[in-house]
Design a protein around this motif. Structure first.
Motif, PDB file in Angstrom:
ATOM      1  N   MET A   1      38.544 -33.385 -14.130  1.00 30.03           N
ATOM      2  CA  MET A   1      37.580 -33.235 -15.369  1.00 30.03           C
ATOM      3  C   MET A   1      37.094 -31.678 -15.616  1.00 30.03           C
ATOM      4  O   MET A   1      36.713 -31.402 -16.470  1.00 30.03           O
ATOM      5  CB  MET A   1      36.409 -33.862 -15.098  1.00 30.03           C
ATOM      6  CG  MET A   1      36.417 -35.389 -14.922  1.00 30.03           C
ATOM      7  SD  MET A   1      36.988 -36.118 -16.447  1.00 30.03           S
ATOM      8  CE  MET A   1      35.691 -35.987 -17.464  1.00 30.03           C
ATOM      9  N   LEU A   2      37.444 -30.755 -14.768  1.00 26.59           N
ATOM     10  CA  LEU A   2      37.229 -29.296 -14.831  1.00 26.59           C
ATOM     11  C   LEU A   2      38.213 -28.726 -16.101  1.00 26.59           C
ATOM     12  O   LEU A   2      39.243 -28.983 -15.850  1.00 26.59           O
ATOM     13  CB  LEU A   2      37.139 -28.559 -13.640  1.00 26.59           C
ATOM     14  CG  LEU A   2      36.276 -29.041 -12.608  1.00 26.59           C
ATOM     15  CD1 LEU A   2      36.482 -28.075 -11.237  1.00 26.59           C
ATOM     16  CD2 LEU A   2      34.816 -28.773 -13.023  1.00 26.59           C
ATOM     17  N   PRO A   3      37.616 -27.694 -16.832  1.00 27.45           N
ATOM     18  CA  PRO A   3      38.591 -27.100 -17.627  1.00 27.45           C
ATOM     19  C   PRO A   3      39.372 -26.196 -16.717  1.00 27.45           C
ATOM     20  O   PRO A   3      38.921 -25.324 -16.196  1.00 27.45           O
ATOM     21  CB  PRO A   3      37.366 -26.322 -18.660  1.00 27.45           C
ATOM     22  CG  PRO A   3      36.113 -26.166 -17.841  1.00 27.45           C
ATOM     23  CD  PRO A   3      36.193 -27.328 -16.883  1.00 27.45           C
ATOM     24  N   PRO A   4      40.827 -26.229 -16.877  1.00 28.77           N
ATOM     25  CA  PRO A   4      41.435 -25.545 -16.136  1.00 28.77           C
ATOM     26  C   PRO A   4      41.565 -23.954 -16.485  1.00 28.77           C
ATOM     27  O   PRO A   4      41.909 -23.044 -15.784  1.00 28.77           O
ATOM     28  CB  PRO A   4      43.012 -26.172 -16.044  1.00 28.77           C
ATOM     29  CG  PRO A   4      42.959 -26.947 -17.526  1.00 28.77           C
ATOM     30  CD  PRO A   4      41.435 -27.420 -17.713  1.00 28.77           C
ATOM     31  N   GLN A   5      41.108 -23.747 -17.855  1.00 30.30           N
ATOM     32  CA  GLN A   5      41.289 -22.279 -18.356  1.00 30.30           C
ATOM     33  C   GLN A   5      40.049 -21.552 -17.429  1.00 30.30           C
ATOM     34  O   GLN A   5      40.042 -20.533 -17.286  1.00 30.30           O
ATOM     35  CB  GLN A   5      40.874 -22.081 -19.775  1.00 30.30           C
ATOM     36  CG  GLN A   5      42.193 -22.986 -20.690  1.00 30.30           C
ATOM     37  CD  GLN A   5      42.010 -24.483 -20.657  1.00 30.30           C
ATOM     38  OE1 GLN A   5      40.869 -25.116 -20.166  1.00 30.30           O
ATOM     39  NE2 GLN A   5      42.787 -25.263 -21.419  1.00 30.30           N
ATOM     40  N   ARG A   6      39.019 -22.476 -17.051  1.00 32.68           N
ATOM     41  CA  ARG A   6      37.676 -21.634 -16.506  1.00 32.68           C
ATOM     42  C   ARG A   6      38.057 -21.572 -15.026  1.00 32.68           C
ATOM     43  O   ARG A   6      37.397 -20.780 -14.383  1.00 32.68           O
ATOM     44  CB  ARG A   6      36.453 -22.520 -16.828  1.00 32.68           C
ATOM     45  CG  ARG A   6      35.292 -21.848 -16.398  1.00 32.68           C
ATOM     46  CD  ARG A   6      34.006 -22.373 -16.978  1.00 32.68           C
ATOM     47  NE  ARG A   6      32.839 -21.881 -16.533  1.00 32.68           N
ATOM     48  CZ  ARG A   6      31.583 -22.341 -16.755  1.00 32.68           C
ATOM     49  NH1 ARG A   6      31.488 -23.183 -17.640  1.00 32.68           N
ATOM     50  NH2 ARG A   6      30.435 -21.496 -16.252  1.00 32.68           N
TER      51      ARG A   6
END
Length: 227
Positions: free
Chosen positions: A185-190
């Motif tokens: 669920m984590l944003p891969p960009q961040r």
């Protein structure tokens, strides 16, 4: 009618044999491995050996003494490698690996060993060998003592915090799924590195590699301190 159990209860020789301290410690270790250290009590062991708690107090004056005996058992299981002509840091790694091998099957008890190292013959042998190698590597006795102590602490932590260690396989799998779902669920960009390392961060697919890396880190840290 007199039963075998009645005869055993009346035969102090048989009772003494059944209550051999080594057997009591083996029973306590099995309970700790299977149910955790809090499950190890004098009353529980008395039930296991079909005697009264008072009978166990003839061998161990209290639970602390019994726990000390558990730690001593683990220290006696260390299969110390023979001295060799290998470089001092290689020999340090072999000694530390022997410690891991002895503690690894008993993560619930591993924490008990540190205070007993200087109180038992196997522990003193471990200390003397490790300190000698560190002094050979260029450290002063005081430095060797501190480095040796912290190295053993690191190995104990390695054992007691093995991912999934001592957890029911089904529970472990559910924990892994939950962690992976959370990372997904984590944003891969961040968090690109966290997402990329999801497998290694959420489980321990190769326990042997886990310990090899841990040993390498400890020894590399020691080697890096040499001036």
């Amino acid at each position: 009618m007199v039963t075998t159990r009645d005869l055993t209860a009346k035969d102090p020789t048989t009772t003494q044999r059944r209550l051999d301290p080594a057997r009591i410690v083996a029973s306590a270790l099995a309970i700790a491995d299977g149910e955790g250290l809090p499950a190890v009590t004098i009353r529980r062991l008395a039930q296991e050996h079909e005697v009264t708690p008072m009978a166990l107090y003839r061998h161990f004056k209290d639970k602390d003494e019994l726990l000390g005996a558990l730690a001593d058992r683990l220290l006696s299981d260390i299969d110390m490698p023979e001295p060799s002509e290998a470089p001092w840091d290689w020999q340090v790694r072999e000694v530390l690996a022997a410690v891991v091998d002895a503690l690894r099957p008993h993560p619930e008890v591993a924490n008990l060993t540190l205070p007993r190292i200087l109180l038992t013959e196997p522990g003193l042998e471990l200390a003397e060998r490790t300190l000698g190698l560190l002094v050979q590597g260029g450290f002063t006795p005081d430095q060797a003592g501190e480095i040796g102590r912290q190295s053993i602490c690191s190995l104990i932590t390695l054992v007691t915090t093995e991912p999934g260690g001592g957890v029911d396989p089904e529970v472990r799998e559910q924990q892994i799924r939950n962690k992976r779902a959370a990372i997904a669920m984590l944003p891969p960009q961040r968090y690109p590195n966290v997402v990329a390392a999801a497998d290694s961060l959420t489980g321990c697919e190769d326990p042997q590699a886990y310990y090899e890396i841990g040993l390498d880190l400890v020894v590399a840290g020691i080697r890096g301190m040499v001036k």
